[in-house]
Design a protein around this motif. Structure first.
Motif, short mmCIF file in Angstrom:
data_model
loop_
_atom_site.label_atom_id
_atom_site.label_comp_id
_atom_site.label_asym_id
_atom_site.label_seq_id
_atom_site.Cartn_x
_atom_site.Cartn_y
_atom_site.Cartn_z
N GLY A 68 20.58 43.23 36.67
CA GLY A 68 19.58 42.36 35.72
C GLY A 68 18.29 42.83 35.55
N PHE A 69 17.69 43.16 36.76
CA PHE A 69 16.06 43.67 36.60
C PHE A 69 16.10 44.76 35.64
N LEU A 70 17.14 45.80 35.77
CA LEU A 70 16.90 46.98 34.79
C LEU A 70 17.17 46.66 33.22
N ILE A 71 18.04 45.75 33.20
CA ILE A 71 18.19 45.23 31.70
C ILE A 71 16.96 44.64 31.11
N TYR A 72 16.34 43.59 31.94
CA TYR A 72 15.16 42.79 31.47
C TYR A 72 13.91 44.03 31.46
N VAL A 75 11.19 47.05 15.68
CA VAL A 75 11.13 47.11 17.29
C VAL A 75 11.53 45.83 18.03
N MET A 76 10.95 44.85 17.66
CA MET A 76 11.51 43.61 18.36
C MET A 76 12.80 43.03 18.14
N VAL A 77 13.08 43.24 16.75
CA VAL A 77 14.65 42.85 16.53
C VAL A 77 15.47 43.64 17.43
N LEU A 78 15.31 44.90 17.44
CA LEU A 78 16.04 45.79 18.24
C LEU A 78 15.94 45.45 19.81
N ALA A 79 14.88 45.13 20.23
CA ALA A 79 14.79 44.78 21.78
C ALA A 79 15.57 43.35 21.96
N GLY A 80 15.50 42.37 21.01
CA GLY A 80 16.04 41.34 21.13
C GLY A 80 17.73 41.27 21.19
N THR A 81 17.97 42.23 20.14
CA THR A 81 19.54 42.42 20.07
C THR A 81 19.98 43.08 21.71
N PHE A 82 19.32 44.00 21.80
CA PHE A 82 19.73 44.79 22.99
C PHE A 82 19.90 43.69 24.48
N LEU A 83 19.01 42.99 24.64
CA LEU A 83 18.86 42.12 25.57
C LEU A 83 19.90 41.03 25.63
N PHE A 84 20.30 40.69 24.24
CA PHE A 84 21.29 39.62 23.95
C PHE A 84 22.78 40.23 24.58
N ILE A 85 23.04 41.54 24.05
CA ILE A 85 24.23 42.15 24.35
C ILE A 85 24.41 42.55 25.85
N MET A 86 23.44 43.08 26.41
CA MET A 86 23.15 43.50 27.83
C MET A 86 23.29 42.29 28.97
N ASN A 87 22.66 41.12 28.49
CA ASN A 87 22.72 39.93 29.17
C ASN A 87 23.98 39.35 29.15
N TYR A 88 24.91 39.44 27.94
CA TYR A 88 26.21 38.85 28.14
C TYR A 88 27.08 39.79 28.83
N TYR A 89 26.91 41.14 29.00
CA TYR A 89 27.60 42.00 29.85
C TYR A 89 27.32 41.75 31.41
N ASN A 90 26.16 41.24 31.77
CA ASN A 90 25.42 40.94 32.80
C ASN A 90 26.10 39.76 33.41
N TYR A 91 25.97 38.64 32.54
CA TYR A 91 26.92 37.46 33.06
C TYR A 91 28.13 37.57 33.30
N CYS A 92 28.92 38.30 32.46
CA CYS A 92 30.45 38.54 32.71
C CYS A 92 30.81 39.38 33.67
N MET A 93 29.93 40.29 34.25
CA MET A 93 30.12 41.02 35.48
C MET A 93 29.66 40.17 36.56
N LEU A 94 28.88 39.38 36.57
CA LEU A 94 28.39 38.43 37.49
C LEU A 94 29.45 37.22 38.02
N ALA A 95 30.32 37.03 36.85
CA ALA A 95 31.26 36.00 36.76
C ALA A 95 32.45 36.82 37.59
N LYS A 96 32.82 37.82 37.12
CA LYS A 96 33.77 38.64 37.92
C LYS A 96 33.70 38.94 39.36
#
Length: 504
Positions: free
Chosen positions: A263-267, A430-451
């Motif tokens: 999570g820290f690396l994604i942030y 740049v900021m739209v790309l950053a927001g999209t990246f964080l949204f996708i990767m945070n979804y992945y992080n939440y799924c991995m934490l649940a698993k």
């Protein structure tokens, strides 16, 4: 010592904590708003020294980059001395830097005085203010962070017209002298940061020192006994322990194991990308308004409009983020705020007159306030309060590179094309790309934490582990029984000794 001497003091979630929030409100306000408010003087300083847009933009860039790049130093000082003395020293540096800038005779001297000295002073104000809120608040932490972060728009709303007034009456040199005196209020704010749990900490320190002394005596005694027969191995062992102590001391102040935290690396990656376009629009908003023919006070008033909306947006965002619907998934809310910020910059070139710029300032202030209110709350949500101090230091040192490059790249685009719209488009993309990246990767992080949580629970409830333990014990008993005949003479000898002792 009392029974709770080893426990860390629990956050009071109120009381003197609200006074600490007020002090943080002042410190954070100056740390964030001052580099933006100084942009009011850029047009006149540019004409005075005969420099380009990109050269004058380096003043704000160096100040912002130093504020963020000095994050690890600030974190180390806070861990060593506490928040109060660090903030007071930072306020003194800010005052010295701005007073020195009033006597500068070249743009390079402005880089040093305003950029490095004042920027480092602001860094010593920003980090301790954010850290101490986490020590005073837990349940109400998002609200406290939102209120403290509201200091930035309040200060910006005040500094923008004040700087224009000071320039008209005293020039940029006299204005810098007065601003240096105003920045000394950070020392007063730092005095409000009363350490939490001082008595407990002293008892804990005393117990730790006693334990260390006992351990040293025991190690010395063992070393004296083994010195004659194990001289060389002991020296090697002590060298290894010395190297380990050195690494432990470094890791005590900056926890580099955070780079293994998903999570820290994604942030970190998302924020580094975001800051490439985060501050440039604010730095160039007033000069852009002057460029299209708007008078100076109206141009400065755009920053005030942005700050007023930002002022309302930050505590409101803190309340929303603290709700039971948003807080469990606060990372999604943060990602949306960044993308919304970028969308505002993409639409800015459509604003042709003053009315359009006012509308842009309103939406920009709302998006900017949303991002700033959750900037540190989302990091604390990922790493926890215990590792937050190290996390802030490591994040800011990584972010300083893009913060340093953002405004000068925007200034270069303005110098090259002679138009401000390309700078706004660059920041928006740049900021739209950053927001999209964080949204996708945070979804992945939440799924991995649940698993991972599901696997952990299944492992705890699985009876196989208990069965394996029992089988191991049975095998050990069987081996003991199997070895019985070989150990029979020893058993007989032991029984004989028992009888002799009983007889005696």
């Amino acid at each position: 010592p009392p029974s709770n001497a080893g426990r860390a003091p629990s956050p009071p979630d109120g009381g003197w904590g609200w006074v600490v929030v007020f002090g943080a409100f002042i410190s954070i306000g100056f740390a964030y708003a001052f580099p933006k408010g100084v942009a009011i003087f850029f047009k006149e300083i540019q004409d005075f020294f005969g420099t380009s847009y990109s050269e004058i933009a380096w003043v704000s860039s160096i100040m912002l980059a130093t504020t963020y790049g000095a994050g690890p130093i600030s974190s180390i000082l806070v861990n060593r001395y506490g928040s109060r003395p660090v903030v007071i020293f930072g306020g003194l540096l800010c005052g010295i830097g701005m007073v020195s800038a009033a006597f500068c005779t070249s743009i390079l001297q402005l880089y040093i005085c305003v950029g490095f000295i004042t920027g480092f002073g602001l860094a010593l104000n920003l980090q301790p203010s954010v850290i101490i809120i986490g020590k005073y608040f837990l349940k109400r932490r998002p609200i406290a962070n939102g209120l403290a972060m509201a200091g930035s728009p309040v200060m910006l709303c005040t500094l923008a017209p004040l700087n224009q007034f000071l320039f008209d009456n005293f020039g940029w040199r006299g204005s810098f002298l007065i601003l240096g005196a105003i920045l000394l209020n950070c020392c007063v704010a730092g005095a409000l940061f009363r350490p939490i749990g001082a008595a407990t900490a002293s008892v804990k320190t005393q117990a730790t020192e006693e334990g260390k002394d006992a351990l040293k005596e025991e190690v010395t005694k063992d070393a004296m006994e083994m010195c004659s027969s194990m001289n060389t191995p002991m020296e090697t062992k002590m060298e290894e322990e010395g190297g380990k102590d050195c690494c432990e001391k470094i890791n005590q102040y900056l926890d580099f194991s955070l780079f293994k935290h998903r999570g820290f690396l994604i942030y970190l990656i998302g924020n580094v990308l975001m800051f490439l376009g985060f501050f440039a629009p604010i730095v160039f908003l007033a000069p852009y308004a002057k460029h299209i023919g708007i008078d100076e006070y109206s141009a400065a008033f755009l920053l005030s409009i942005l700050a007023i909306v930002d002022m309302i947006a930050r505590p409101t965002t803190g309340i929303i983020a603290n709700s039971k619907w948003v807080r469990p998934r606060i990372q999604y809310f943060f990602s949306f705020s960044i993308a919304f910020n970028g969308a505002c910059h993409l639409l800015c070139p459509l604003a042709s007159g003053y009315t359009g710029l006012v509308v842009y300032s309103v939406f920009f202030g709302l998006a900017f306030g949303m991002v700033c209110a959750m900037l540190f709350e989302t990091l604390m949500d990922l790493v926890g309060a215990a590792r937050f101090t190290s996390a802030v230091g490591l994040v800011t040192i990584a972010e300083c590179c893009t913060i340093l490059l953002g405004p000068p790249i925007g200034g270069t685009l303005i110098d090259t094309f002679g138009d401000y719209k390309y700078m706004f488009i660059k920041c928006g993309v740049v900021m739209v790309l950053a927001g999209t990246f964080l949204f996708i990767m945070n979804y992945y992080n939440y799924c991995m934490l649940a698993k991972e949580e599901k696997e952990r629970k299944a492992k705890e409830e699985d009876p196989k582990s208990v069965r394996t333990e029992n089988e191991g014990r049975n095998n050990w008993n069987k081996e003991t029984i199997r070895d019985g005949p070989e150990l029979e003479p020893l058993r007989e000898e032991r029984e004989g000794l028992k009888k002799e002792v009983n007889g005696t």
